[in-house]
Design an enzyme around this catalytic site. Structure first.
Site, mmCIF file in Angstrom:
data_model
loop_
_atom_site.group_PDB
_atom_site.id
_atom_site.type_symbol
_atom_site.label_atom_id
_atom_site.label_comp_id
_atom_site.label_asym_id
_atom_site.label_seq_id
_atom_site.Cartn_x
_atom_site.Cartn_y
_atom_site.Cartn_z
ATOM 1 N N SER A 247 0.727 -1.150 -0.197
ATOM 2 C CA SER A 247 -0.064 0.079 -0.072
ATOM 3 C C SER A 247 0.883 1.296 -0.029
ATOM 4 O O SER A 247 1.540 1.514 -1.119
ATOM 5 C CB SER A 247 -0.960 0.004 1.221
ATOM 6 O OG SER A 247 -1.950 0.981 1.080
ATOM 7 N N ASP A 356 -9.926 -3.531 -5.517
ATOM 8 C CA ASP A 356 -9.198 -2.758 -4.446
ATOM 9 C C ASP A 356 -10.354 -1.681 -3.949
ATOM 10 O O ASP A 356 -10.476 -0.968 -4.844
ATOM 11 C CB ASP A 356 -7.864 -2.320 -4.706
ATOM 12 C CG ASP A 356 -7.017 -1.620 -3.725
ATOM 13 O OD1 ASP A 356 -7.705 -1.270 -2.746
ATOM 14 O OD2 ASP A 356 -5.869 -1.754 -3.833
ATOM 15 N N HIS A 391 -7.764 -5.310 -1.646
ATOM 16 C CA HIS A 391 -6.288 -4.259 -1.288
ATOM 17 C C HIS A 391 -5.292 -5.158 -0.794
ATOM 18 O O HIS A 391 -3.950 -5.050 -1.351
ATOM 19 C CB HIS A 391 -6.681 -3.207 -0.516
ATOM 20 C CG HIS A 391 -5.610 -2.175 -0.174
ATOM 21 N ND1 HIS A 391 -5.068 -1.318 -1.452
ATOM 22 C CD2 HIS A 391 -4.577 -1.707 0.825
ATOM 23 C CE1 HIS A 391 -3.990 -0.501 -0.978
ATOM 24 N NE2 HIS A 391 -3.751 -0.778 0.245
#
Length: 445
Positions: A247, A356, A391
């Site tokens: 991320s 995501d 994600h």
């Protein structure tokens, strides 16, 4: 995204055993790595018996995470979860790891990421027939080897922990970066990578004492200093190290590897970005401040569109805001905010989930890979995309993925994705990550 360092409260091993001529659960391998495949077989049933096979484990908060599968015994009176189809419960279809990734709290309440940061995961198993439990067993899965040796960094200005494999080394070094949750990255992931033969530095870059409180104006030089420190350790082969980020940590990893290419011999970016973004919207004045600095100046970023503040405890998907920011930005803004990934001189692995909910990692990874390919990167770089995953596509495999609403500061982010697809993605990306990191071993040889 979120990683906790607490150890699980372990269950008692050695549940009551069934009679030798009655139903029994055979599960194994016991004590093997969480990343290894598992096999669960129920024997001693009557052919065609409908049964419910269940699993449960206790987390650090004393909460029970549970899963189940509705299955039918074959013609020999057995149920083998590597081939038997679940028609109900917490997962459906054929999946040997289904009982593990589909675990959830019975009331679906919000809670910290389940079973993370553990030395061991001990799972109680059971078989129910007609509402009565007819067999029990348990299975221990190892996350951190008993002789793994995490060492707190003593270097002034740097905060993190060094995880070393068993033995005398030296080993290839890997810099591990967490995401927008801040603090130290997932110790379970760091330990698991160490178990695979890497010296792993889990680096905190904000959210710890002596570091920025929020993801605001974190120096690029900080991460580069940590990489140099790692490469110079006597336990580490060098001089190049690997870097893994998830991320916002993936954004940082690509920024570091493109800033000092000679320092990094392998790059893994889970749910990455190809551009620099501002500090998170939960930070006051975030839309006007970069997440990163270089030589004291803000690294240029794409501003996010203004919007209403998300309500606390109400899950929110933010991916559309990031996509809108790219679409609305002019060519000059996109160019100045772009991370020059084509400057990286190492194999790069990008992983993404097509559903995501945090940001459009698939599109961002595609743009990054296009730039790498256009530059003629000869190092075997690739992009793995999982259309139905969310994600968290990188990390420790076979952990629960059923919870998609994740607290980050004062807000709750909806990470998106089908839990089964996300679990499959994590298993796939863990193996692919090890493949990329082996480039470090090859370079050292």
């Amino acid at each position: 995204m979120i990683a906790l360092g607490s150890v699980l409260a372990l269950l008692a091993v050695g549940c009551s055993a069934p009679a030798p001529d009655g139903p029994q659960i055979i599960a194994g391998p016991d004590g093997a790595s969480i990343a290894e495949p598992v096999r669960i077989v129920v024997d001693g049933l009557a052919p065609g018996d409908p049964v419910r096979v269940w699993a449960r484990a206790n987390d650090r908060m004393g909460q029970w995470w549970e899963s189940s599968a509705e299955l039918t015994a074959d013609g020999t009176g057995s149920v083998d979860l590597t081939s038997a189809e679940s028609t109900g419960g917490t997962y459906q279809g054929v999946d040997p790891a289904g009982l593990f990734w589909s675990m959830r709290l019975p009331d679906d309440r919000a809670a910290p990421v389940p079973l993370a940061g553990a030395d061991d995961v001990v799972v109680e198993l059971g078989v129910d027939r007609d509402g009565t439990t007819i067999a029990r067993s348990s299975l221990r899965r190892e996350v951190r080897a008993p002789d793994a040796r995490p060492i707190a960094m003593a270097e002034p200005g740097l905060v993190g922990d060094l995880y070393l494999p068993a033995g005398s080394g030296p080993w290839p070094g890997v810099l591990l970066l967490g995401g927008a949750e801040g603090g130290r990255p997932d110790p379970a992931y760091a330990a698991l990578l160490a178990n695979q033969g890497f010296a792993v530095l889990g680096l905190a870059y904000f959210g710890e004492p002596r570091l920025p409180t929020t993801l605001t104006r974190v120096p690029v030089e900080y991460g580069l200093s940590a990489a140099r420190w790692l490469a110079e350790r006597p336990e580490v082969t060098g001089p190049r190290v690997g870097v893994i980020g998830s991320s916002r940590g993936a954004e940082y990893a690509l920024l570091l590897a493109s800033s000092e290419p000679d320092r990094f011999g392998a790059v893994v970016a889970h749910a990455p970005s190809d551009v620099v973004w501002p500090a998170p919207a939960t930070v006051p004045g975030a839309r006007r401040v970069s997440s990163w600095t270089r030589e004291g100046e803000d690294v240029p970023f794409l501003p996010l569109p203004a919007g209403e503040e998300p309500a606390p405890e109400q899950p929110v998907r933010t991916a559309a805001s990031y996509a809108e920011a790219v679409e609305d930005a002019g060519r000059w803004a996109r160019t100045t905010a772009r991370i020059p990934v084509e400057d990286i001189t190492a194999p790069v692995l990008l992983t993404s989930g097509g559903d995501d909910g945090v940001w459009p990692s698939t599109a961002q990874a595609q743009r990054a890979m296009a730039a790498i390919d256009a530059a003629g990167n000869p190092f075997g770089s690739r992009h793995l995309d999982f259309p139905s995953a969310g994600h968290p596509v990188g990390g420790v495999p076979n952990m629960p993925t059923s919870r998609t609403a994740v607290p980050v500061g004062p807000v709750v982010l909806e990470t998106g994705g089908n839990p089964a697809a996300t679990a499959g993605a994590v298993r796939h990306t863990f193996a692919a990550t090890l493949d990329v990191l082996h480039a470090l071993t090859a370079a050292d040889g």
